[in-house]
Structure formats: C-alpha cells, structure tokens
Design a protein around this motif. Structure first.
Motif, PDB file in Angstrom:
ATOM      1  N   ALA A 135      46.421  12.348 -39.293  1.00 54.76           N
ATOM      2  CA  ALA A 135      45.750  12.549 -40.575  1.00 54.76           C
ATOM      3  C   ALA A 135      46.644  12.138 -41.743  1.00 54.76           C
ATOM      4  N   MET A 136      47.932  12.424 -41.651  1.00 53.35           N
ATOM      5  CA  MET A 136      48.854  12.079 -42.730  1.00 53.35           C
ATOM      6  C   MET A 136      49.012  10.560 -42.865  1.00 53.35           C
ATOM      7  N   ILE A 137      48.959   9.864 -41.733  1.00 54.50           N
ATOM      8  CA  ILE A 137      49.030   8.392 -41.784  1.00 54.50           C
ATOM      9  C   ILE A 137      47.886   7.837 -42.601  1.00 54.50           C
ATOM     10  N   ILE A 138      46.703   8.401 -42.419  1.00 54.60           N
ATOM     11  CA  ILE A 138      45.526   7.934 -43.161  1.00 54.60           C
ATOM     12  C   ILE A 138      45.680   8.218 -44.646  1.00 54.60           C
ATOM     13  N   VAL A 139      46.266   9.381 -44.976  1.00 51.59           N
ATOM     14  CA  VAL A 139      46.469   9.720 -46.385  1.00 51.59           C
ATOM     15  C   VAL A 139      47.497   8.792 -47.022  1.00 51.59           C
ATOM     16  N   ILE A 140      48.593   8.534 -46.308  1.00 52.32           N
ATOM     17  CA  ILE A 140      49.672   7.696 -46.849  1.00 52.32           C
ATOM     18  C   ILE A 140      49.238   6.237 -46.966  1.00 52.32           C
ATOM     19  N   ASP A 141      48.520   5.757 -45.952  1.00 52.25           N
ATOM     20  CA  ASP A 141      48.085   4.360 -45.947  1.00 52.25           C
ATOM     21  C   ASP A 141      46.584   4.289 -45.681  1.00 52.25           C
ATOM     22  N   PRO A 142      45.758   4.390 -46.714  1.00 51.96           N
ATOM     23  CA  PRO A 142      44.299   4.396 -46.530  1.00 51.96           C
ATOM     24  C   PRO A 142      43.758   3.133 -45.880  1.00 51.96           C
ATOM     25  N   THR A 143      44.526   2.049 -45.900  1.00 54.37           N
ATOM     26  CA  THR A 143      44.019   0.787 -45.347  1.00 54.37           C
ATOM     27  C   THR A 143      44.239   0.676 -43.843  1.00 54.37           C
ATOM     28  N   VAL A 144      44.978   1.611 -43.266  1.00 52.94           N
ATOM     29  CA  VAL A 144      45.287   1.508 -41.844  1.00 52.94           C
ATOM     30  C   VAL A 144      44.007   1.677 -41.026  1.00 52.94           C
ATOM     31  N   ASN A 145      43.906   0.928 -39.952  1.00 45.05           N
ATOM     32  CA  ASN A 145      42.737   1.004 -39.072  1.00 45.05           C
ATOM     33  C   ASN A 145      43.163   1.601 -37.731  1.00 45.05           C
ATOM     34  N   ILE A 146      42.773   2.852 -37.499  1.00 47.08           N
ATOM     35  CA  ILE A 146      43.123   3.544 -36.260  1.00 47.08           C
ATOM     36  C   ILE A 146      41.940   3.475 -35.309  1.00 47.08           C
ATOM     37  N   GLY A 151      36.855  15.257 -43.019  1.00 46.18           N
ATOM     38  CA  GLY A 151      36.639  13.816 -43.064  1.00 46.18           C
ATOM     39  C   GLY A 151      37.901  13.066 -43.428  1.00 46.18           C
ATOM     40  N   TRP A 152      38.851  13.015 -42.444  1.00 43.63           N
ATOM     41  CA  TRP A 152      40.127  12.361 -42.708  1.00 43.63           C
ATOM     42  C   TRP A 152      39.956  10.900 -43.148  1.00 43.63           C
ATOM     43  N   GLU A 153      38.955  10.234 -42.641  1.00 45.65           N
ATOM     44  CA  GLU A 153      38.826   8.801 -42.874  1.00 45.65           C
ATOM     45  C   GLU A 153      38.015   8.466 -44.120  1.00 45.65           C
ATOM     46  N   ASP A 154      37.597   9.479 -44.867  1.00 42.99           N
ATOM     47  CA  ASP A 154      36.857   9.243 -46.105  1.00 42.99           C
ATOM     48  C   ASP A 154      37.799   8.664 -47.152  1.00 42.99           C
ATOM     49  N   ARG A 155      37.562   7.420 -47.564  1.00 48.57           N
ATOM     50  CA  ARG A 155      38.449   6.718 -48.508  1.00 48.57           C
ATOM     51  C   ARG A 155      38.033   7.036 -49.942  1.00 48.57           C
ATOM     52  N   SER A 156      38.352   8.252 -50.404  1.00 48.47           N
ATOM     53  CA  SER A 156      38.059   8.634 -51.787  1.00 48.47           C
ATOM     54  C   SER A 156      39.214   9.478 -52.315  1.00 48.47           C
ATOM     55  N   TRP A 157      39.424   9.436 -53.641  1.00 46.87           N
ATOM     56  CA  TRP A 157      40.518  10.194 -54.230  1.00 46.87           C
ATOM     57  C   TRP A 157      40.269  11.692 -54.118  1.00 46.87           C
ATOM     58  N   SER A 158      39.032  12.103 -54.141  1.00 50.80           N
ATOM     59  CA  SER A 158      38.714  13.521 -53.948  1.00 50.80           C
ATOM     60  C   SER A 158      39.198  13.998 -52.580  1.00 50.80           C
ATOM     61  N   ASN A 159      38.951  13.181 -51.573  1.00 52.48           N
ATOM     62  CA  ASN A 159      39.385  13.539 -50.227  1.00 52.48           C
ATOM     63  C   ASN A 159      40.909  13.515 -50.112  1.00 52.48           C
ATOM     64  N   TYR A 160      41.547  12.498 -50.719  1.00 50.48           N
ATOM     65  CA  TYR A 160      43.003  12.407 -50.651  1.00 50.48           C
ATOM     66  C   TYR A 160      43.662  13.611 -51.324  1.00 50.48           C
ATOM     67  N   SER A 161      43.135  14.017 -52.471  1.00 53.67           N
ATOM     68  CA  SER A 161      43.726  15.159 -53.176  1.00 53.67           C
ATOM     69  C   SER A 161      43.593  16.437 -52.356  1.00 53.67           C
ATOM     70  N   PHE A 162      42.434  16.613 -51.713  1.00 51.24           N
ATOM     71  CA  PHE A 162      42.268  17.796 -50.864  1.00 51.24           C
ATOM     72  C   PHE A 162      43.261  17.780 -49.715  1.00 51.24           C
ATOM     73  N   LEU A 163      43.394  16.644 -49.041  1.00 50.02           N
ATOM     74  CA  LEU A 163      44.275  16.558 -47.882  1.00 50.02           C
ATOM     75  C   LEU A 163      45.729  16.818 -48.263  1.00 50.02           C
ATOM     76  N   ILE A 164      46.138  16.320 -49.432  1.00 45.34           N
ATOM     77  CA  ILE A 164      47.522  16.532 -49.867  1.00 45.34           C
ATOM     78  C   ILE A 164      47.801  18.019 -50.074  1.00 45.34           C
ATOM     79  N   PHE A 165      46.938  18.701 -50.822  1.00 45.80           N
ATOM     80  CA  PHE A 165      47.135  20.125 -51.066  1.00 45.80           C
ATOM     81  C   PHE A 165      46.913  20.941 -49.785  1.00 45.80           C
ATOM     82  N   TYR A 166      45.989  20.480 -48.950  1.00 44.64           N
ATOM     83  CA  TYR A 166      45.721  21.163 -47.685  1.00 44.64           C
ATOM     84  C   TYR A 166      46.953  21.106 -46.774  1.00 44.64           C
TER      85      TYR A 166
END
Length: 333
Positions: free
Chosen positions: A249-260, A177-192
């Motif tokens: 996916a990295m764009i979404i992590v870096i800028d959660p407000t971006v609308n793709i 869920g790349w587009e899930d705007r939560s810190w739990s998701n962001y932390s997973f994506l960073i380590f992933y």
C-alpha cells in the motif's frame, strides 16, 4: 433471427476473471482452512478465559480483546472470501464489499493497538515498576474504550468520502481503495499509516528497546520477562503477516504511477488474513496457566483425576488452575 441472437450475446455481461478457475478454488480452500483454525483458536481463548475467572485479570483482558477482534476479523472477512473465491468474483454486491472492507480494517487496527498497549504495559512493569500507574481493572477498560473508539474513527473515514472501500487484488475481497489515484485518498492513507501503523510500531519498538536496555534486571523479574516474550511473539507474528500488505500500500502512495499486477497485490492481502490464527497458539504455548486451564476444559476436567506422577506436564487439577495466577500479571510458562 440470427441478428437477435448476436445482439443478445453481446448484451450479456461477462464477469472478468484474473485467476484460472483452479486458482480461485485453491484460494477458497486455503481461506477455509484459515477461517476454521482462526475461529476455533480464538473461540477457545474466549471460552476458557470466561470459564476460569482467575484468567480475567487486568492484563489478560487485553488478550481477551485481541482474541475477540481476531475472531470478528475472521467471521466478517475470511468467511466471506471463501464464498467469493468459490464463485471467482465478489458477487455479493457493493454494499457487502464496503461492509467487508470496513470490518477487516476496523478489527485489524484494533488488534494492532491492543498489542501496542500490551507492549507498553510490559515496558511500564519492567522499566518503571515504582513510578508508573499500576494497571487496574478500571484503567484496563478505559484503555480498551480508547482503542475501540479511536480505531472506529479511522475505519469510518472511507464511509464518509475520505478514501473508500472497494475490491482489491483479484477482486474477490475488499479493503481500503489503495489504488484510487486521488489526493483525497492519498491524504487519508498518509494519516492512516501514521496513526494506525507507524505510531503503534514506534511505541512497540520504544517499549521493547527500553526493556532490552534493562536486561540486567532479568534475574529479579524472570516471570515478567517470560510474559513480555509472549507479547513480543504476538507482536512479531502480527507484523510479519501485515508488513507485506503495508509495504504494498505504501508503494502505491509513494509512486501512484506504479503498476502492480493483481496476483502480486493478492498474495500480501491473503497473507494478512492469516494473522488471527497465530495469537491463540502463541498464548497457549507460552502461558502455562492458560495451557492448564485449556487442557482441563477440553478434557471436561478429567485431567484432575490423574496422579501427578503420571504426567508432570499436566498434573495441575482445575482447582489448582483456578488459584495459581497472580493478580495483574500474565502468567506465562
């Protein structure tokens, strides 16, 4: 009566579509072609490798592992999106969506880590021929066990609440869920990204950078040089297919407000699903021994009846195919 009809119509759930119907039809057709060639190519590598025992040396077991993970990614991922695009939405339900997302994620990172180990082994052979541990069958299987267990841990993270699996793009396929705007998701994506993309790419870059610095040794290791060219071609094909998806996916992590837009998110998603097609083709063209064994298999060994002068490219009989390889070496053209 008229009021009842109006209420009934209002209660009907309309499945939203992002593409026109023809757009989903085109995606379904493209995914059908992708699935057909991917399944055929990887099954061919697996069957030929199993049939001819001399192909199962310690290095080639990683090629076999790569073909198996690519095959499973096609069976569990690409075949599903053929049907979902035909219907225009992911009609199979949430549990099947989670299964597809898990399978594509798992087998995808297994493929990348397999290519990483292959690249490092080429580095070991070329740059540290005396000081490194020689790749044995036992060590090869230990490395394979590490790949599958390590990747399984990361693929299971979203199943236990660290991120999640869900629909993506035009909603006909599922992934993390790349587009899930939560810190739990962001932390997973960073380590992933760190463990399942950046570190493998750095290892591959280090391996081939070291090999290029040792290019003056090519004259004495020409066979190994051709082998590493084959592995490099596989790595480049994989990265080309997956890099747009990773950047998205990295764009979404870096800028959660971006609308793709969904269409822009879908193109790299489906492009990444073409990666299982290319590795068997590269292996076929750059590995002479495997090419000869494949021709012998597809012609039911009739190639052995030809005289050498009739076709110099395919004069090797199946018997020659079974004895030509050197142990612990990928035998390229």
């Amino acid at each position: 009566m008229e009021n009842n009809v109006t209420e009934l119509a209002a209660s009907i759930t309309v499945i939203p579509t992002i593409f026109p119907r023809s757009g989903y039809g085109i995606l379904a057709f493209l995914m059908f072609l992708n699935a057909f060639f991917s399944i055929f190519n990887n099954l061919l590598v697996i069957i030929v490798t199993i049939k001819y025992s001399q192909l199962r040396n310690p290095m080639n077991i990683f090629i076999l592992n790569l073909s198996f993970s690519d095959l499973m990614m096609s069976l569990c991922g690409t075949t599903i999106v053929i049907a979902t695009n035909y219907y225009g939405y992911f009609y199979l339900g949430h549990k099947f969506c989670v299964f597809q997302g898990f399978a594509v994620n798992y087998f995808g990172i297994v493929s990348l880590w397999t290519l990483t180990i292959l690249a490092y082994e080429r580095y070991s052979v070329v740059c540290q021929p005396l000081g490194t541990l020689k790749l044995s069958e036992k060590r090869g299987y230990q490395l394979l066990a590490f790949i599958w267990i390590f990747c399984l841990i990361w693929a299971m993270g979203p199943l236990f609440g660290w991120s999640s699996y869900g629909p993506e793009g035009v909603q006909t396929s599922c992934s993390i869920g790349w587009e899930d705007r939560s810190w739990s998701n962001y932390s997973f994506l960073i380590f992933y990204f760190l463990t399942c993309f950046i570190i493998p790419v750095l290892i591959i870059g280090f391996s081939y950078g070291s090999i290029l610095r040792s290019v003056h040794m090519v004259g004495s290791i020409c066979e190994e040089f051709r082998a590493l060219v084959m592995v490099l071609a596989m790595v480049m094909a994989f990265l080309i297919c997956w890099l747009p998806y990773t950047i998205f996916a990295m764009i979404i992590v870096i800028d959660p407000t971006v609308n793709i837009p969904p269409l822009a998110a879908t193109l790299p998603t489906y492009f990444s699903k073409t990666s299982p097609v290319y590795n068997p083709i590269i292996y076929l063209f750059l590995n002479k021994q495997f090419r000869e064994c494949t021709v012998a298999f597809l012609t039911c060994d009739q190639i052995s009846l030809r005289k050498p002068e009739e076709d110099s490219d395919y004069s090797a009989a199946p018997t020659e195919c079974r004895t030509a390889v050197k142990i612990n070496q990928v035998a390229p053209a």
